[in-house]
Design a protein around this motif. Structure first.
Motif, PDB file in Angstrom:
ATOM      1  N   GLY A   1       1.503  -3.657 -13.722  1.00 24.58           N
ATOM      2  CA  GLY A   1       0.722  -4.048 -12.557  1.00 24.58           C
ATOM      3  C   GLY A   1      -0.684  -3.467 -12.587  1.00 24.58           C
ATOM      4  N   ARG A   2      -1.441  -3.829 -11.546  1.00 25.31           N
ATOM      5  CA  ARG A   2      -2.808  -3.314 -11.381  1.00 25.31           C
ATOM      6  C   ARG A   2      -2.916  -2.757  -9.968  1.00 25.31           C
ATOM      7  NH1 ARG A   2      -5.788  -3.443 -15.277  1.00 25.31           N
ATOM      8  NH2 ARG A   2      -7.688  -3.058 -14.110  1.00 25.31           N
ATOM      9  N   PHE A   3      -3.650  -1.636  -9.837  1.00 24.42           N
ATOM     10  CA  PHE A   3      -3.740  -0.919  -8.579  1.00 24.42           C
ATOM     11  C   PHE A   3      -5.163  -0.431  -8.352  1.00 24.42           C
ATOM     12  CE2 PHE A   3       0.547  -0.549 -10.110  1.00 24.42           C
ATOM     13  CZ  PHE A   3       1.339  -0.644  -8.983  1.00 24.42           C
ATOM     14  N   THR A   4      -5.556  -0.351  -7.080  1.00 27.45           N
ATOM     15  CA  THR A   4      -6.774   0.355  -6.686  1.00 27.45           C
ATOM     16  C   THR A   4      -6.331   1.644  -6.020  1.00 27.45           C
ATOM     17  OG1 THR A   4      -8.030  -1.678  -6.362  1.00 27.45           O
ATOM     18  CG2 THR A   4      -8.856   0.303  -5.264  1.00 27.45           C
ATOM     19  N   PHE A   5      -6.805   2.768  -6.551  1.00 32.01           N
ATOM     20  CA  PHE A   5      -6.482   4.086  -6.012  1.00 32.01           C
ATOM     21  C   PHE A   5      -7.685   4.674  -5.303  1.00 32.01           C
ATOM     22  CE2 PHE A   5      -2.610   4.209  -8.342  1.00 32.01           C
ATOM     23  CZ  PHE A   5      -1.853   5.215  -7.762  1.00 32.01           C
TER      24      PHE A   5
ATOM     25  N   GLY B   1      -4.067   7.557  -2.035  1.00 36.39           N
ATOM     26  CA  GLY B   1      -3.250   6.394  -1.728  1.00 36.39           C
ATOM     27  C   GLY B   1      -3.656   5.267  -2.659  1.00 36.39           C
ATOM     28  N   CYS B   2      -2.950   4.148  -2.566  1.00 36.91           N
ATOM     29  CA  CYS B   2      -3.268   3.026  -3.450  1.00 36.91           C
ATOM     30  C   CYS B   2      -2.882   1.708  -2.804  1.00 36.91           C
ATOM     31  CB  CYS B   2      -2.559   3.181  -4.796  1.00 36.91           C
ATOM     32  SG  CYS B   2      -0.763   3.000  -4.732  1.00 36.91           S
ATOM     33  N   THR B   3      -3.430   0.632  -3.381  1.00 34.22           N
ATOM     34  CA  THR B   3      -3.072  -0.738  -3.024  1.00 34.22           C
ATOM     35  C   THR B   3      -2.767  -1.475  -4.311  1.00 34.22           C
ATOM     36  OG1 THR B   3      -4.540  -0.700  -1.097  1.00 34.22           O
ATOM     37  CG2 THR B   3      -3.868  -2.866  -1.908  1.00 34.22           C
ATOM     38  N   SER B   4      -1.670  -2.216  -4.326  1.00 36.31           N
ATOM     39  CA  SER B   4      -1.328  -2.986  -5.521  1.00 36.31           C
ATOM     40  C   SER B   4      -2.125  -4.287  -5.523  1.00 36.31           C
ATOM     41  CB  SER B   4       0.165  -3.268  -5.589  1.00 36.31           C
ATOM     42  OG  SER B   4       0.581  -4.023  -4.478  1.00 36.31           O
ATOM     43  N   ILE B   5      -2.813  -4.527  -6.631  1.00 37.94           N
ATOM     44  CA  ILE B   5      -3.552  -5.772  -6.813  1.00 37.94           C
ATOM     45  C   ILE B   5      -2.587  -6.855  -7.295  1.00 37.94           C
ATOM     46  CG2 ILE B   5      -5.436  -6.860  -8.115  1.00 37.94           C
ATOM     47  CD1 ILE B   5      -6.630  -3.973  -8.345  1.00 37.94           C
ATOM     48  N   THR B   6      -1.652  -6.450  -8.150  1.00 42.03           N
ATOM     49  CA  THR B   6      -0.555  -7.308  -8.618  1.00 42.03           C
ATOM     50  C   THR B   6       0.733  -6.507  -8.485  1.00 42.03           C
ATOM     51  OG1 THR B   6      -0.689  -6.571 -10.924  1.00 42.03           O
ATOM     52  CG2 THR B   6      -2.086  -8.450 -10.298  1.00 42.03           C
TER      53      THR B   6
ATOM     54  N   GLN C   1       0.816  -1.207   0.000  1.00 40.20           N
ATOM     55  CA  GLN C   1       0.000   0.000   0.000  1.00 40.20           C
ATOM     56  C   GLN C   1       0.851   1.260   0.000  1.00 40.20           C
ATOM     57  OE1 GLN C   1      -2.562  -0.270   3.417  1.00 40.20           O
ATOM     58  NE2 GLN C   1      -4.062  -1.475   2.288  1.00 40.20           N
ATOM     59  N   GLY C   2       0.415   2.213  -0.788  1.00 36.89           N
ATOM     60  CA  GLY C   2       0.887   3.581  -0.664  1.00 36.89           C
ATOM     61  C   GLY C   2      -0.117   4.252   0.265  1.00 36.89           C
TER      62      GLY C   2
ATOM     63  N   GLY D   1     -11.540  10.281  -1.583  1.00 37.76           N
ATOM     64  CA  GLY D   1     -12.667   9.406  -1.269  1.00 37.76           C
ATOM     65  C   GLY D   1     -13.232   8.623  -2.440  1.00 37.76           C
ATOM     66  N   LYS D   2     -12.768   8.865  -3.653  1.00 34.50           N
ATOM     67  CA  LYS D   2     -13.244   8.131  -4.831  1.00 34.50           C
ATOM     68  C   LYS D   2     -12.264   7.010  -5.158  1.00 34.50           C
ATOM     69  CE  LYS D   2     -15.512  12.191  -6.635  1.00 34.50           C
ATOM     70  NZ  LYS D   2     -15.509  13.237  -7.645  1.00 34.50           N
ATOM     71  N   ARG D   3     -12.803   5.787  -5.324  1.00 31.89           N
ATOM     72  CA  ARG D   3     -11.968   4.608  -5.614  1.00 31.89           C
ATOM     73  C   ARG D   3     -12.076   4.243  -7.085  1.00 31.89           C
ATOM     74  NH1 ARG D   3     -10.824   0.658  -1.434  1.00 31.89           N
ATOM     75  NH2 ARG D   3     -11.262  -0.859  -3.052  1.00 31.89           N
ATOM     76  N   PHE D   4     -10.946   3.811  -7.659  1.00 33.60           N
ATOM     77  CA  PHE D   4     -10.935   3.347  -9.038  1.00 33.60           C
ATOM     78  C   PHE D   4      -9.729   2.440  -9.258  1.00 33.60           C
ATOM     79  CE2 PHE D   4      -8.848   7.447  -8.735  1.00 33.60           C
ATOM     80  CZ  PHE D   4      -7.688   7.309  -9.487  1.00 33.60           C
TER      81      PHE D   4
END
Length: 103
Positions: free
Chosen positions: A54-58, A82-87, A37-38, A62-65
Motif C-alpha cells: 500500500g501507500r500512506f501519508t504519514f 499518524g497516517c492516512t492510507s492512500i491505497t 486513518q491511524g 508536524g512533518k508530512r511524507f
C-alpha cells in the motif's frame, strides 16, 4: 512457543494483529482500507514502521511524507504521529518496549 493473537479493530477501516511479543519488543500488523486513518497520537515506545504493501501519508511531529512498499522509518518516543492510507495496505510496526495496551 508460538502464540496466535486475534485481529481486532484499531480505528475505522484499520485492523490490528499482534504478530509476536515479549516484555521488551512487540511486532504488530496494521491492515488499512483505502482512506482509513491511524489517528494522531503519541506513546513512550520507540516505533519502527515497515510498509509491507500500500501507500500512506504519514505525519510525524508536524512533518508530512509519503511512503510505499519496502519503505521503513523510526518514530521516536513521544513523537506525535499518524497516517492516512492512500491505497489499501499493511504496515508492520515494531515497538520497544512492548505495547501492553495491545494485549
Amino acid at each position: 512457543m508460538l502464540q496466535t493473537y486475534p485481529e481486532v479493530d484499531a480505528d475505522p477501516g484499520v485492523r490490528r494483529q499482534v504478530l509476536s511479543e515479549n516484555e521488551t519488543l512487540m511486532v504488530v500488523a496494521f491492515r488499512f482500507k483505502e482512506g482509513a486513518q491511524g489517528k494522531l497520537h503519541n506513546h513512550p515506545h520507540v516505533q519502527s514502521t515497515y510498509v509491507e504493501s500500500g501507500r500512506f501519508t504519514f505525519t510525524v511531529d508536524g512533518k508530512r511524507f509519503d511512503v510505499g512498499p519496502g519503505d521503513s522509518f523510526v518514530i521516536p518516543s513521544q513523537a506525535r504521529h499518524g497516517c492516512t492510507s492512500i491505497t489499501p495496505g499493511t504496515l508492520i510496526d515494531t515497538f520497544t518496549p512492548r505495547r501492553d495496551d495491545f494485549l
